[in-house]
Design a protein around this motif. Sequence first.
Motif, PDB file in Angstrom:
ATOM      1  N   ALA A 115      -5.992   7.942   1.095  1.00 33.05           N
ATOM      2  CA  ALA A 115      -5.162   6.767   0.817  1.00 33.05           C
ATOM      3  C   ALA A 115      -5.929   5.770  -0.051  1.00 33.05           C
ATOM      4  CB  ALA A 115      -4.692   6.117   2.112  1.00 33.05           C
ATOM      5  N   PHE A 116      -7.216   5.583   0.239  1.00 37.25           N
ATOM      6  CA  PHE A 116      -8.041   4.708  -0.598  1.00 37.25           C
ATOM      7  C   PHE A 116      -8.114   5.265  -2.023  1.00 37.25           C
ATOM      8  CE2 PHE A 116     -10.156   3.383   3.463  1.00 37.25           C
ATOM      9  CZ  PHE A 116      -9.818   2.048   3.385  1.00 37.25           C
ATOM     10  N   VAL A 165       1.088   6.405   4.164  1.00 38.53           N
ATOM     11  CA  VAL A 165       0.584   5.182   4.781  1.00 38.53           C
ATOM     12  C   VAL A 165       1.606   4.669   5.792  1.00 38.53           C
ATOM     13  CG1 VAL A 165      -0.122   2.800   4.356  1.00 38.53           C
ATOM     14  CG2 VAL A 165      -0.804   4.599   2.768  1.00 38.53           C
ATOM     15  N   CYS A 186       0.839  -1.210   0.000  1.00 39.73           N
ATOM     16  CA  CYS A 186       0.000   0.000   0.000  1.00 39.73           C
ATOM     17  C   CYS A 186       0.866   1.249   0.000  1.00 39.73           C
ATOM     18  CB  CYS A 186      -0.930   0.017   1.216  1.00 39.73           C
ATOM     19  SG  CYS A 186      -2.228  -1.228   1.169  1.00 39.73           S
ATOM     20  N   TRP A 220      -5.623   6.063   6.930  1.00 39.87           N
ATOM     21  CA  TRP A 220      -6.706   5.939   5.971  1.00 39.87           C
ATOM     22  C   TRP A 220      -7.885   6.836   6.315  1.00 39.87           C
ATOM     23  CZ3 TRP A 220      -5.543   2.769   1.908  1.00 39.87           C
ATOM     24  CH2 TRP A 220      -4.398   1.989   2.068  1.00 39.87           C
TER      25      TRP A 220
END
Length: 80
Positions: A45-46, A33, A21, A40
Amino acid sequence: APHLKRAGGTATVKAMLLEWCRARTRGYQHVEVQNFSGSWGSGLAFCALLHSFFPDAFDYGSLEPAARRRNFALAFATAE
């Protein structure tokens, strides 16, 4: 899965996933991250993770960290 135990167990898999990630989102503004919780929280970040695979799906540069609900909605809509 039995093969996970031989590879070092859940902690190792979690560390590998976190590093993946981190690598996929490196360079995205407002995204760093460090863990699977606070990193998140803004939804960015998503969005960055999805944008790294689908760069034409949305304009990442237009996203704001404070617009959490919008960021999560965009991420989940894009992932569908």
